[in-house]
Each structure stands twice: as structure tokens, then as C-alpha cells.
Design an enzyme around this catalytic site. Structure first.
Site, PDB file in Angstrom:
ATOM      1  N   ASP A 246       2.246  -1.070   5.207  1.00 15.50           N
ATOM      2  CA  ASP A 246       1.791   0.128   5.908  1.00 15.50           C
ATOM      3  C   ASP A 246       0.343   0.333   5.485  1.00 15.50           C
ATOM      4  O   ASP A 246       0.075   0.918   4.439  1.00 15.50           O
ATOM      5  CB  ASP A 246       2.663   1.335   5.534  1.00 15.50           C
ATOM      6  CG  ASP A 246       2.287   2.578   6.313  1.00 15.50           C
ATOM      7  OD1 ASP A 246       2.338   2.529   7.547  1.00 15.50           O
ATOM      8  OD2 ASP A 246       1.908   3.587   5.680  1.00 15.50           O
TER       9      ASP A 246
ATOM     10  N   CYS B 252      -0.381   4.438  11.005  1.00 13.82           N
ATOM     11  CA  CYS B 252      -0.145   5.774  11.569  1.00 13.82           C
ATOM     12  C   CYS B 252      -1.239   6.097  12.577  1.00 13.82           C
ATOM     13  O   CYS B 252      -1.844   7.163  12.560  1.00 13.82           O
ATOM     14  CB  CYS B 252      -0.064   6.837  10.470  1.00 13.82           C
ATOM     15  SG  CYS B 252      -1.527   6.936   9.403  1.00 13.82           S
TER      16      CYS B 252
ATOM     17  N   PRO C 174       2.055   7.726  -1.197  1.00 17.20           N
ATOM     18  CA  PRO C 174       2.663   8.268  -2.427  1.00 17.20           C
ATOM     19  C   PRO C 174       4.083   7.756  -2.708  1.00 17.20           C
ATOM     20  O   PRO C 174       4.760   8.281  -3.582  1.00 17.20           O
ATOM     21  CB  PRO C 174       2.695   9.772  -2.144  1.00 17.20           C
ATOM     22  CG  PRO C 174       2.878   9.861  -0.664  1.00 17.20           C
ATOM     23  CD  PRO C 174       2.103   8.696  -0.089  1.00 17.20           C
TER      24      PRO C 174
ATOM     25  N   LYS D  77       8.015   5.295   1.580  1.00 27.88           N
ATOM     26  CA  LYS D  77       8.723   4.142   2.137  1.00 27.88           C
ATOM     27  C   LYS D  77       9.394   3.319   1.040  1.00 27.88           C
ATOM     28  O   LYS D  77      10.487   2.790   1.234  1.00 27.88           O
ATOM     29  CB  LYS D  77       7.756   3.281   2.952  1.00 27.88           C
ATOM     30  CG  LYS D  77       7.191   3.988   4.183  1.00 27.88           C
ATOM     31  CD  LYS D  77       6.178   3.120   4.897  1.00 27.88           C
ATOM     32  CE  LYS D  77       5.529   3.887   6.034  1.00 27.88           C
ATOM     33  NZ  LYS D  77       4.684   5.002   5.536  1.00 27.88           N
TER      34      LYS D  77
ATOM     35  N   CYS E 255       0.878  -1.188   0.000  1.00 35.03           N
ATOM     36  CA  CYS E 255       0.000   0.000   0.000  1.00 35.03           C
ATOM     37  C   CYS E 255       0.901   1.219   0.000  1.00 35.03           C
ATOM     38  O   CYS E 255       1.023   1.916   1.004  1.00 35.03           O
ATOM     39  CB  CYS E 255      -0.935  -0.005   1.202  1.00 35.03           C
ATOM     40  SG  CYS E 255      -2.082  -1.403   1.247  1.00 35.03           S
ATOM     41  N   SER E 256       1.516   1.494  -1.125  1.00 29.69           N
ATOM     42  CA  SER E 256       2.714   2.338  -1.158  1.00 29.69           C
ATOM     43  C   SER E 256       2.482   3.833  -1.266  1.00 29.69           C
ATOM     44  O   SER E 256       3.290   4.611  -0.769  1.00 29.69           O
ATOM     45  CB  SER E 256       3.600   1.899  -2.329  1.00 29.69           C
ATOM     46  OG  SER E 256       4.708   2.751  -2.467  1.00 29.69           O
TER      47      SER E 256
END
Length: 439
Positions: free
Chosen positions: A339, A392, A273, A276, A270-271
Site C-alpha cells: 500500500d 488511496c 500506522p 492492514k 509501507c505499513s
């Protein structure tokens, strides 16, 4: 005012986009600033300060308005509601704006937006508040602790009760208060293109202040800084040419802890923008491959844009649904970064609108979605490989409870590290990470 553009009208446009159209605050603000790049630095700063400040303090602002208005905030027309909110914010939090200007401009804005018949109402409410700012009565914290903290910090009561249940009332209060503090823009230096010293020197010549981030527990974490004093990112040549990426310190720690090595095959499920993923590609010194995946074409385009700007070659972007098993990836990855979509309760400082749109029901559905995705993407980890799960948020249901569930249902994995970062302690946002190894 520039070329007939009323900057308060632009603030109103942002507030309506967020509160009425449910646009994300950072996107609404960026859209307006990008559209009106010709505005002066002072005007852009005013727009940012008033729009962000109004959203960050909305519960308190509504509480104040309700004390001085016969019509309660919830029953007001959206335009009038937002005009009053931004007016009260200026009265209470901006000494540089004279009270007369805050009131007069609000009245003009109401007329400009077609509410001439409500000019007197807007004027009366704001001038009454202006005269009585020092007499506003707040809830008694001893008698009504949650309500008092909620009004003072503009964090909903249900969030405070949840944090209090998990961490105690005092911790809940300090977490809520931390979201009212401001830091500079956190950036990660692209060490494949420049050095910290060279970047700091170059930024200094442009009048931009750069403060290095030092984390005692991670002495090799040496590529983060806070920037202040700049106009907008696209106006900084070093940003345009990919010498640095905007990314929170806690978010950087996820990839730092995951520790990808040169030559690894990494899947970031789930990259967007792409912060990571790019960080991993940089740590891998240009060797191996990072596959940055996300659900929509829009998000994949964001990743591709950042890849192009940073000039990394060992990374690609693909549109894929993390909920659907990709048979071709089973047991192929040295590292999977997960993430995952979450409630975002750790990043209220940067995304204040989350305070008002997140609910307990949505949070439960997100926790279930995280479990679904984890059960799929863990299949991509090769024997001896690493799975890094992060969010987060600071919610135990999405974090520790999901980690415990994952271990119970996937005994082929061992937990190496688990860490909750709180927004009131340390350098970054509220973040959680759990590092697993496939046996």
C-alpha cells in the site's frame, strides 16, 4: 470557553499549522484536542467542526471573501486570512452561531493576535458578507463548468480536469461533491478479542451509535462499523483495550481481498500506522507472522503502539526502506502488501489539506516512486505467492497505468484482480487495488 482558553484561538492555531506550516490537518487537529482534553464535548466538537469545515471549503471561502474585500485573500497576512476564512465558514455553514458572534469573535481574535490596526477591516469584511450571503454570485456552470464545480466543492480545477479526462465531467462532479459529505468514524472490529454484537451492546450503553457495514459483494466482510456520538477515541475503553481499530472500509478491503491464511509469512512494506498489518494478523488467527515495515522510526513507533494496544502476538514492526532490496526476504513471503505512498486523491474527505498541497508534478514523481518500490518488493513474493498493490487515490497514472507497467516488466506475475473504488460509490474512500500471483 474553559479556564480562559479561547476555542476560536485553538481553531486558528490548527488552520495556521496546516496552511502556513504545512502540517497534516488530521495531525494538527489531533494534537490540539489531545493537548486540551479537559475541554467539554461541545467545545471539542466546535473546534473540530470549524477547523475541518474551513479547510474543506477553503476555495469557496476565499472566493466569497474576494468579492467583499479590496485586499485579495492571497495578499493578506496569514493570521488575518485564516480569521476571515473561519469567520465566513461560521456565517455560511453554522446556523447555531449568531452572525454577530461570528463577527465579534473574529474582531477580538485579530486584536488578541496583535492586529489591533486591522480590527476595522476584519469587522467590515465579515459584516458585509453577513448582510449579503444570499446575493453571492457563483460562476455559471454552463459557461465555466470547472471553475463553478471547483468553487462549490473546493476541489482544485486541475484535479477536476484530470478526473473529467479519465471518467467524464459528470463523474468528476459527483466525485468532488462526495468529498463534502460526512460519515461516521469507520472501525474494524478485532474478532480475536470480541464480537460485533458484544461491541455494539457495550458502545450503546455509553451512548455511542454503532452502525454495521454491509457489503453485498463481500458477504463474509462482517467486521466493520461506523461510530457516531462519541467524544474522543481515547475515552472509549474498548478502543484503549484494542477491541477495535479505526480504519476506512476501503482500506479494510485491501487485506480482505489479499486473504492471508493461518501460518502465512506476510510482509507489509509501507505499513504505518499498521491497520492492514494488524488486520492480516487477525485474519491469520494468531498463527504465522506479519512483518510490518516502514521508513522512519516515528512511523515504526506508531505501528508498535497499535500492536501493543491490540495485543496481537503474530506481528512485529521493523524500520526498513522499501526502495532498498532486502536480500534476506527474497522469495520468502506468502503475501506482500504494498500500500504505497500516493497522491491521496481518494481520501480528500478525511484529509482536506491534500487538495491544496498536491500538484500534478508531485503526482508524477509519486507514480515513479511506486514503480521503483514495486520492482523491489515483488522480489519477496515466493512462487505461487501473492502481491497486493494498493493506493488511496483515483488517478489512473498511479493505478491502472502502473499495473500495466508492472505486468509488462514482470511477466513472472499474473493479474488476478483489479478494482478502482470511487468515493462517490460504496461505503469507503477512493481506493485502488491490484492482486498479482507469482507464477
Amino acid at each position: 470557553m474553559t479556564d480562559g482558553i479561547n476555542i476560536r484561538e485553538l481553531v486558528l492555531e490548527i488552520l495556521l499549522a496546516v496552511t502556513k506550516e504545512e502540517e497534516y490537518s488530521h495531525i494538527a487537529l489531533s494534537s490540539v484536542l489531545e493537548k486540551h482534553q479537559y475541554l467539554t464535548k461541545q467545545e471539542r466538537s466546535f473546534i473540530t467542526r470549524v477547523s475541518e469545515g474551513t479547510l474543506e471549503n477553503m476555495i469557496e471561502l476565499d472566493y466569497i471573501i474576494d468579492q467583499f474585500s479590496n485586499t485579495k485573500v492571497k495578499k493578506m497576512k496569514p493570521v488575518i486570512r485564516c480569521i476571515l476564512r473561519m469567520g465566513v465558514y461560521q456565517l455560511k455553514y453554522m446556523d447555531s452561531v449568531p452572525a454577530s458572534a461570528a463577527c465579534n469573535e473574529a474582531v477580538k481574535l485579530a486584536e488578541r493576535k496583535g492586529f489591533r490596526n486591522l480590527k476595522g477591516f476584519v469587522n467590515g469584511v465579515l459584516r458585509n458578507i453577513s448582510r449579503n450571503l444570499e446575493k453571492i454570485e457563483y460562476p455559471d456552470e454552463k459557461k465555466y463548468p470547472y471553475e463553478a464545480i471547483s468553487v462549490r466543492t473546493s476541489v482544485p480545477v486541475w484535479m477536476l480536469k484530470q478526473w473529467s479526462k479519465d471518467y467524464g465531467l459528470n463523474k468528476a462532479k459527483t466525485i468532488a461533491e462526495s468529498f463534502q459529505t460526512k460519515k461516521g468514524t469507520a472501525i474494524r472490529i478485532n474478532l480475536t478479542k470480541t464480537t460485533k454484537e458484544a461491541l455494539m451492546e457495550s458502545l450503546s450503553k455509553q451512548g455511542i451509535q454503532a452502525e454495521p457495514v454491509v457489503l453485498k459483494e463481500y458477504p463474509d466482510f462482517d467486521y466493520a462499523m461506523y461510530l457516531t456520538g462519541y467524544d474522543y477515541l481515547a475515552g472509549i475503553p474498548e478502543f484503549v483495550q484494542g477491541d477495535f481499530t479505526v480504519q476506512d472500509v476501503s482500506s479494510m478491503l485491501v487485506t480482505h481481498v489479499a486473504a492471508p491464511k493461518a501460518g502465512d509469512y506476510v510482509i507489509d512494506v509501507c505499513s504505518a500506522p499498521g491497520g492492514k498489518s494488524l488486520h492480516a494478523a487477525e485474519l491469520m488467527q494468531g498463527e504465522g507472522m506479519v512483518e510490518a515495515r516502514d521508513l522512519t522510526g516515528y512511523k515504526v513507533d506508531l505501528i508498535k503502539e497499535n500492536i501493543s494496544r491490540c495485543g496481537m502476538k503474530n506481528i512485529c514492526a521493523k524500520q526498513m526502506d522499501a526502495c532498498i532490496l532486502d536480500e534476506a526476504s527474497i522469495k520468502k513471503a506468502d503475501l506482500v502488501i504494498a500500500d504505497l505512498p500516493c497522491s491521496g486523491l481518494g481520501v480528500l474527505r478525511k484529509k482536506p489539506d491534500i487538495r491544496y498541497r498536491m500538484t500534478e508534478e508531485k503526482e508524477k514523481s509519486l507514480a515513479a516512486l511506486q514503480r521503483q518500490i514495486l520492482s523491489v518488493v515483488c522480489e519477496y513474493v515466493k512462487d505461487g505467492g501473492t502481491l497486493l498493490y494498493s493506493t488511496c487515490t483515483i488517478d489512473r497514472m498511479e493505478n491502472e497505468e502502473n499495473t500495466a507497467w508492472f505486468l509488462a516488466n514482470h511477466p513472472e506475475f499474473t493479474l488476478l484482480l483489479e478494482r478502482q473504488i470511487f468515493p462517490d460509490a460504496g461505503e469507503g474512500d477512493g481506493f485502488y487495488m491490484a492482486k498479482f500471483i507469482r507464477k
